[in-house]
Each structure stands twice: as structure tokens, then as C-alpha cells.
Enzyme design. Sequence first.
Site, short mmCIF file in Angstrom:
data_model
loop_
_atom_site.label_atom_id
_atom_site.label_comp_id
_atom_site.label_asym_id
_atom_site.label_seq_id
_atom_site.Cartn_x
_atom_site.Cartn_y
_atom_site.Cartn_z
N GLU A 329 0.86 -1.20 0.00
CA GLU A 329 0.00 0.00 0.00
C GLU A 329 0.88 1.24 0.00
O GLU A 329 0.73 2.15 0.81
CB GLU A 329 -0.88 0.01 1.25
CG GLU A 329 -1.54 -1.33 1.55
CD GLU A 329 -2.43 -1.32 2.78
OE1 GLU A 329 -1.95 -0.92 3.86
OE2 GLU A 329 -3.59 -1.71 2.67
N CYS A 425 -10.14 -0.01 7.66
CA CYS A 425 -9.59 1.27 8.14
C CYS A 425 -10.24 2.48 7.48
O CYS A 425 -10.32 3.55 8.07
CB CYS A 425 -8.09 1.31 7.92
SG CYS A 425 -7.61 0.85 6.24
O1 FUB Z 1 -2.13 -0.60 9.35
C1 FUB Z 1 -3.31 0.06 9.78
C2 FUB Z 1 -4.10 0.53 8.61
O2 FUB Z 1 -4.53 -0.57 7.83
C3 FUB Z 1 -3.33 1.39 7.64
O3 FUB Z 1 -3.30 2.72 7.95
C4 FUB Z 1 -4.01 1.10 6.36
O4 FUB Z 1 -3.24 1.47 5.26
C5 FUB Z 1 -4.27 -0.38 6.47
O5 FUB Z 1 -3.15 -1.11 6.12
ZN ZN Z 2 -7.73 2.69 4.87
#
Ligand code: FUB
Ligand code: ZN
Length: 656
Positions: A329, A425
Site C-alpha cells: 500500500e 480502516c
Molecule cells: O495498518 C493500519 C491501517 O490498515 C493502515 O493505515 C491502512 O493502510 C491499512 O493497512
Molecule cells: Zn484505509
Amino acid sequence: MQVYTRPKLNKVKVTSDFWKRYRELVVKEVLPYQWKVMNDEADISISEDPQNNGQDKNSHAIANLKIAAGQMEGHHYGFPFQDTDVYKWLEAAAYSFGYHPNPDLQKITDNLIDLIADAQDDDGYLSTYFQIDAPERKFKRLQQSHELYTMGHYIEAGVAFYQETGNKKALDIATRMADCIDRNFGLEEGKIPGYDGHPEIELALARLYEETNEKRYLDLAHYFLTQRGQDPAFFENQIKEDGDSPERDLIPGMRDFKREYYLAAEPIKDQEVPHGHAVRVVYLCTGMAYVARYTGDKDLLAACDRFWNDIVKRQMYITGNIGQTTTGEAFTYDYDLPNDTDYGETCASVGMSFFARQMLNIHAKGEYADVLEKELFNGALSGMALDGKHFFYVNPLEADPVASKGNPGKSHVLTHRADWFGCACCPANLARLIASVDEYLYTVNDDTILSHQFISNEAEFDDGIKISQTNHFPWSGDIHYEITNSEGKAFKLGIRIPNWSANFELEINGVSTTLPLNDGFIYVDVDVESLVIDLKLDMDVKVMRASNRVNDDFGKVAIQRGPIVYAAEGTDNEAPLSLYEVATDAKTDYHFDESLLDGVGVVNVSAKLQKADSKDAPLYVDASEQVDSTDAELTMVPYYAWANRENGKMRVWLNK
Ligand code: FUB
Ligand code: ZN
């Protein structure tokens, strides 16, 4: 010489039709829906989770808190940071009380505060995974544990809830958490000389400091920022001590990401550009800007400037989305902006809005507000369907259901918004941004009120200053201000001239005026009791191109009008969309369609449409052979509103 006062902002009421719709949607649909989901009472499917997390359809987020509070038996379920879904939701609910008092919801949230208080350990610790299933591992695997990230999200929610409702218990939970963290982390003997793998606690502690004035919290936030990367092997050493075998990992695969990914390879002051996970980067930057403003730490401020420039000038999509790859990501490299495999996580756009807001508090530069606006009207907003019950995690600029199904490298790109996610999230993160958008409209710096967003509102400041802004933005660029300054105090009103509005007209009290542009703002001196300002922004439809350093956009154009970036969808146009060619001077036509997508501005663009080759034709032919094309027209809708009708193709960048 003018003697200026320092106005203090008290309250902003959002009156914009566009945003009122979204904010009421948060109250009527988003919050109730998410509450049901987190209580495992919603009939939903997460089978198309782009992360392929393989979770079952239940969130268990509230159940985890109940187990930690001793009200239920069982194991923790979900990610170690599952609690944060609840906290972001709680924060969104808190903001909503500011514009939509709701006693029923307040009962639910007050009970939730009681539950969270019961779940909190006596020493202030609260992260249900560790409390329920791994108490002996608290703070032992910070690369993956998200413990401080999780508590940071509570601290934000607790502060917001206290500020909106006066519920002191909500704030006490937050201060007890911060005290627990303070006792455990730092360079003093016996403390952990580390930090969390996922930034968030830094900005949360800065918020807590702002509310409580307790300097220890600011110092702790500053410590986390300056300690990061001092010992680049910190995470690996912790993993060795906690048990090196991969089965001990809290999130499989997380150990494989390099130190840079966690922004932990070297101290931040030495990092030239931000690397790694996009949300980590923008949360860290928000914390850096927040803390730099209060501490005056020049190294942190310089890092904010460097990171901002790299992201905005070289790694941001035209929609404001950031994070080019699904692998981690993450950011990739400068000018790498693939449109059909990008990530553009909704949380990253939400975080970028936080960063922009903090930067505006430091420098009165229009570019921060330009990016904030880009996120609010495009990159972040696209994360939610018009019904408030479906969400994008990944926000592509080009999508095709056949490609997402047929190419594993594109399987993360959904072409319709999902009910929910195994890693959820984004949905509540966007809800808290929308519910608090009133806090993103003004910045007060010394003697100056900056009005940098054109979202209709009525704002009240100290000293009898009131600003009312009315408009039909983003569809119209006619912005009307009425300023009341009953005590006649002197201040400056800075009004942003957006980067997309090369031309503008200004009238003050009905008299046409010109004022110099200073870093994206014009400044009006106000020392009279009332003033009327009319601003006419340039709302011509623009055919845009990207820097020719961006391989993926070379030979392509995008359509923008005001802040809104447009997308062509298969449902409005004869597919494939790749067969349309649009000239840089294409004729465009704009109209507002009240009945479409809850009311949107539609752009029609003249184009040429190539005839599709027959399926039997050879795959490769001499390019000099003439291909038939006809005059055509593309219908384009705002990017934020795509995928609200059919599960079809979409494109932002069109062939030139
Ligand atoms: O790792 C916590 C949250 O979950 C992150 O901010 C998002 O990108 C997702 O990976
Ligand atoms: Zn998110």
C-alpha cells in the site's frame, strides 16, 4: 499604523448544500450502518475485500472490547488494530453532534465510552488483542503491533468526544493512555527506546496537548518523531527478542518490508523523501507539522517541506490519490503514476487532508489548501458511495471489471464499492473527515483569517467578527462573503485563489478591485463594521495534461472543472473507453443535472471514436492502415461519483 487583533475562531456552521448532504448522510446512514457492522449485526459481504484478508464477514470490533472488559468470553478476532474502527467511528459521531444533536446516538456513544473505560487496564493500557490473547507480549513487537497507533486513534476520539460533549470520562481514558505510554517509552533507564511501526500517536499526543496543555504529551510526541530511525535495527532486535519464527508475527508478511517502509531506516531529519506505506507517511507528516508548530523544531519542519514537495509535485494523482502500488500500500518512485494498478487508499487521502491542514497552520500558502480541496472533492470523497453504505479502499483512475477479474495484478482494483473490508480502516476514517469538514475551512494565523475553502458556511470569531460565505460551489464559482465586524477591530482576511482559477474577478462592496496574489492568497484589510466581497472564480472546463515525465499519462488528457476532476464511465459512453480520442482544444459543454447522481455537474466533451477492430482481425497490423473513426461525444461525471450505477469501466485519463 493598523493595530491588528488576533481573532479566535469559535464556531463554523456548514451551509453548503453539497456538504450538508454528505454530513446528513453520515448521521442518517453511515454511522448507523457502521455501528451495526461493528456489532456484527449487519447482513454484509466482504468477499471482495481487495486485500484478500480472508476474514469472515463479522467485524467483532465491539465484541473484542466487551471481551477485554470482561463482559463476554472469547478470543480476539481480526487485526491487532481492530479497535481503531470503533475509535474512528466514535470520533465521527462526536463531530456529528456539533451539527446534528442526536440524543439516541449520544446514548450509544456514552455507553461506548463506559465500555472502553471498562476495557482499559488499570495502568491505562488498551489494545484488546494483547489484553485478550497476548498480555505477555505488550509493546514487544512494535513493528507490527499497532499498539500506539490504536491508542492514538482512541486519544483523537477521546479528545473530540470531550470537546463536543463535555464527557470527562472520554478525556480521562485518553490521558490515562498517554500516561501509560509516557511511563513505558523514552530514553530513560528502563523505558523502551522505540516507537510504533505505524505513526499516529504523534499527532494524537499533539492533539491531547492542545486540549490539556500538558507539556509532557507534546514532549512525548516530539520524542517519538526524533527517536524514529535513530537505531535502525530497533524493530528487528525486538522481533528477535520476542521470538524470531514467522509464526510469531502479528500480521503475516509485515516483517518482510524494509526499514524504509516503516520510515525507520534513519532519523527523519536525514530522510530526503518519504518512502513506504502511504498512510504511515501522511500520518507521520501530520504529526511532524503539528509538533513542529508547537516546538519550533526546524528539522521537523524542513522534513515536512521536503516530504510535501515530493508527494505533491511528483507522486500524487490528479485526483489527490496517493500510494501507487498495492504491494505494501505504498509509494513507489517519482512520476510513477500508473492508473489501472494504483492503490490510492482512501485513508491516504484522508491523511493527506490532515497534513495539508497542519501545513496551513504553519505557512499561509495556497498550495496546501489546493491539495486539501483536491482531496475533499475528489480523492477522499470517492471512498464512499452516494448511499453511505459502500466504500472504496483502493481508488483507481482507470478500471475495468474484466481486467480486475482476469489480471491478478489488478485484482485489488474493485469496480464497485464494497459493503465492508477485513481491514476496515477506510470507511470510518472518511466519515470522521466529512463530519469535521467545518474545521477545515479557516486557518487563523496571527492577525489573519484565511478563508481557503469555498464551502458555504457561517463562521463566528471572537471580537464580534462573523463571516458568512454563500455559493453553489463546486458547481458555481460565484463566491459571496458578508463580513460583520461589530467592534470594528482590524484584521486581515486572506482569500485563496485556487491554482485552477487562472482568472478571477473581485468586488469589494460592489466596487471592482484588484489585489496582488501572495502565495495563492489575496488579502483584504478589514477595519470597518461590515463588508461585502464577491469573488468570481474561473469555472471554465479545462483539458489537462500531466507532466511529460509521467509515462502513464503521456499522450493523455483529463477533464477538470473548478476543483472537480471528471471521469468517463462505460454506463454513459460506448465502451471501450480507450477508443476515444480527445483533442487538447476539444469543445466542451457543461450542465448541471439535478436528477443524476444526487445532482452533479456533467461535462460533455467532443471526441473521435475509433471503430473497434473485429475480433477476427490480426493482433498486429501495419499502422499506416486507415482506421475508421466517427465524431462522438464523451459524457463525463465527477470522479467522486463514479461507480454509483453499474459495475463498469471508468477512465480519468483519455487518449489525446
Ligand atoms: O495498518 C493500519 C491501517 O490498515 C493502515 O493505515 C491502512 O493502510 C491499512 O493497512
Ligand atoms: Zn484505509
